[in-house]
Scaffold this motif. Structure first.
Motif, short mmCIF file in Angstrom:
data_model
loop_
_atom_site.label_atom_id
_atom_site.label_comp_id
_atom_site.label_asym_id
_atom_site.label_seq_id
_atom_site.Cartn_x
_atom_site.Cartn_y
_atom_site.Cartn_z
N ALA A 88 0.85 -1.19 0.00
CA ALA A 88 0.00 0.00 0.00
C ALA A 88 0.89 1.24 0.00
O ALA A 88 1.99 1.23 0.57
N ASN A 89 0.43 2.30 -0.64
CA ASN A 89 1.18 3.56 -0.68
C ASN A 89 1.10 4.21 0.70
O ASN A 89 0.09 4.83 1.05
N ILE A 90 2.17 4.09 1.47
CA ILE A 90 2.15 4.56 2.86
C ILE A 90 2.23 6.08 2.98
O ILE A 90 2.04 6.62 4.08
N ASN A 91 2.50 6.76 1.88
CA ASN A 91 2.59 8.22 1.91
C ASN A 91 1.43 8.91 1.20
O ASN A 91 1.44 10.13 1.04
N LEU A 92 0.43 8.11 0.79
CA LEU A 92 -0.73 8.69 0.11
C LEU A 92 -1.57 9.46 1.14
O LEU A 92 -2.12 8.88 2.07
N PRO A 93 -1.68 10.78 0.99
CA PRO A 93 -2.38 11.58 2.00
C PRO A 93 -3.88 11.65 1.77
O PRO A 93 -4.39 11.24 0.73
N ASP A 94 -4.56 12.22 2.76
CA ASP A 94 -5.99 12.48 2.59
C ASP A 94 -6.18 13.77 1.78
O ASP A 94 -5.21 14.35 1.29
N ARG A 95 -7.40 14.23 1.67
CA ARG A 95 -7.68 15.41 0.85
C ARG A 95 -7.02 16.69 1.39
O ARG A 95 -6.83 17.66 0.66
N ASP A 96 -6.71 16.67 2.67
CA ASP A 96 -6.08 17.84 3.28
C ASP A 96 -4.56 17.75 3.25
O ASP A 96 -3.88 18.61 3.83
N GLY A 97 -4.05 16.70 2.61
CA GLY A 97 -2.61 16.55 2.51
C GLY A 97 -1.96 15.92 3.72
O GLY A 97 -0.73 15.91 3.85
N VAL A 98 -2.78 15.34 4.62
CA VAL A 98 -2.25 14.72 5.84
C VAL A 98 -1.96 13.25 5.55
O VAL A 98 -2.84 12.51 5.08
N THR A 99 -0.75 12.82 5.82
CA THR A 99 -0.33 11.46 5.52
C THR A 99 -0.72 10.48 6.63
O THR A 99 -1.03 10.91 7.76
N PRO A 100 -0.67 9.17 6.34
CA PRO A 100 -0.94 8.18 7.38
C PRO A 100 -0.04 8.36 8.61
O PRO A 100 -0.50 8.25 9.75
N LEU A 101 1.25 8.65 8.38
CA LEU A 101 2.17 8.83 9.50
C LEU A 101 1.78 10.03 10.35
O LEU A 101 1.80 9.96 11.59
N GLN A 102 1.39 11.10 9.72
CA GLN A 102 0.98 12.29 10.47
C GLN A 102 -0.29 12.02 11.29
O GLN A 102 -0.42 12.49 12.42
N HIS A 103 -1.21 11.27 10.70
CA HIS A 103 -2.42 10.91 11.45
C HIS A 103 -2.07 10.02 12.64
O HIS A 103 -2.62 10.20 13.74
N ALA A 104 -1.18 9.07 12.44
CA ALA A 104 -0.78 8.18 13.54
C ALA A 104 -0.13 8.98 14.67
O ALA A 104 -0.41 8.75 15.86
N ARG A 105 0.73 9.90 14.31
CA ARG A 105 1.41 10.72 15.34
C ARG A 105 0.44 11.63 16.07
O ARG A 105 0.54 11.80 17.29
N SER A 106 -0.52 12.20 15.34
CA SER A 106 -1.47 13.11 15.98
C SER A 106 -2.37 12.38 16.98
O SER A 106 -2.91 13.00 17.89
N ARG A 107 -2.50 11.06 16.80
CA ARG A 107 -3.34 10.26 17.69
C ARG A 107 -2.51 9.49 18.72
O ARG A 107 -3.06 8.71 19.49
N SER A 108 -1.22 9.68 18.69
CA SER A 108 -0.30 8.99 19.61
C SER A 108 -0.37 7.48 19.47
O SER A 108 -0.26 6.73 20.45
N PHE A 109 -0.56 7.01 18.22
CA PHE A 109 -0.56 5.58 17.93
C PHE A 109 0.90 5.15 17.71
O PHE A 109 1.36 5.04 16.58
N ARG A 110 1.62 4.96 18.78
CA ARG A 110 3.06 4.75 18.70
C ARG A 110 3.45 3.50 17.91
O ARG A 110 4.41 3.52 17.13
N GLU A 111 2.72 2.41 18.12
CA GLU A 111 3.07 1.16 17.43
C GLU A 111 2.85 1.29 15.93
O GLU A 111 3.64 0.81 15.12
N ILE A 112 1.75 1.92 15.55
CA ILE A 112 1.48 2.13 14.13
C ILE A 112 2.51 3.09 13.54
O ILE A 112 2.99 2.90 12.42
N GLU A 113 2.87 4.10 14.32
CA GLU A 113 3.91 5.03 13.87
C GLU A 113 5.21 4.28 13.59
O GLU A 113 5.86 4.51 12.55
N LYS A 114 5.59 3.37 14.47
CA LYS A 114 6.83 2.59 14.29
C LYS A 114 6.77 1.77 13.01
O LYS A 114 7.75 1.69 12.27
N LEU A 115 5.62 1.14 12.75
CA LEU A 115 5.45 0.33 11.55
C LEU A 115 5.62 1.17 10.29
O LEU A 115 6.29 0.77 9.34
#
Length: 223
Positions: free
Chosen positions: A189-216
């Motif tokens: 899967a394209n791990i850098n494909l952002p949402d309509r606002d330009g927010v990436t999966p990694l940025q969403h994970a960090r904003s939610r403090s999903f540390r394990e997902i962030e590490k992945l």
């Protein structure tokens, strides 16, 4: 007045005793749908032998197979699918047996639809493939099955979200969603494909403090 009250109460009581299918129709109205709801294989086979249309629809647009899928009625679903029921037939809100089984994690029915012509490109009312709600709801084995079947892992729905984004944005970040993120990464899967606002999966994970997902995501090269 008392007489009319008694008559009204009796009518309400009688109506309340009538069983309803998952799609809201009374069982007596559509025998095939009623049989599917009750997982009554013998009744289904009898109706088919009598020439009843296998993909007849109720007022919601649901076929008997979709009714069986709503209730995860495995025997009924198997009988109907093997008799030729359309696994892609959509109701008025654009659910099909295939899409609904995927979204709800009804794994055995999903596998049956996949082996009987499920359209992997079909989408629900939100413009999403079966993989997207499965990822959101944490259905790990369903996600694994859909990936193996060849569903597009980077499909974007009407909200501008992929399966990976929904596995982060609409989840609790727990073990099931961590495993799903790992499966999606493994499926390229394209791990850098952002949402309509330009927010990436990694940025969403960090904003939610999903540390394990962030590490992945970081380990896979996400930005």
């Amino acid at each position: 007045m008392l007489r009319y009250t008694i008559i009204f109460c009796a009518a309400v009581s009688a109506l309340a005793s009538i069983p309803f299918t998952a799609s809201g129709k009374t069982m007596s109205e559509i025998p095939m749908h009623a049989a599917a709801e009750k997982d009554d294989v013998a009744a289904i086979e009898k109706l088919l032998a009598e020439g009843v249309k296998i993909d007849a629809r109720d007022r919601t647009g649901a076929t008997a197979l979709l009714v069986a899928t709503h209730g995860n009625r495995l025997a009924a679903a198997k009988t109907l699918i093997e008799a030729g029921a359309d696994v892609n037939a959509k109701d008025k809100i654009e659910d099909s047996p295939y899409l609904y089984a995927g979204a709800r994690g009804h794994l055995e029915i999903l596998k049956m639809t996949l082996s009987h012509g499920a359209d992997l490109r079909s989408t629900n009312r939100y413009g999403g493939t079966a993989l997207i709600p499965a990822s959101e709801r944490g259905h790990v084995e369903t996600v694994r099955t859909l990936i193996a079947a060849g569903v597009n892992v980077d499909h974007v729905n009407k909200l501008g979200w992929t399966a990976l984004l929904e596995a982060i944005i609409l989840s609790d970040g727990g073990e099931r969603h961590q495993e799903i993120v790992e499966l999606l990464i493994g499926a390229k899967a394209n791990i850098n494909l952002p949402d309509r606002d330009g927010v990436t999966p990694l940025q969403h994970a960090r904003s939610r403090s999903f540390r394990e997902i962030e590490k992945l995501l970081v380990a896979a090269g996400a930005r």
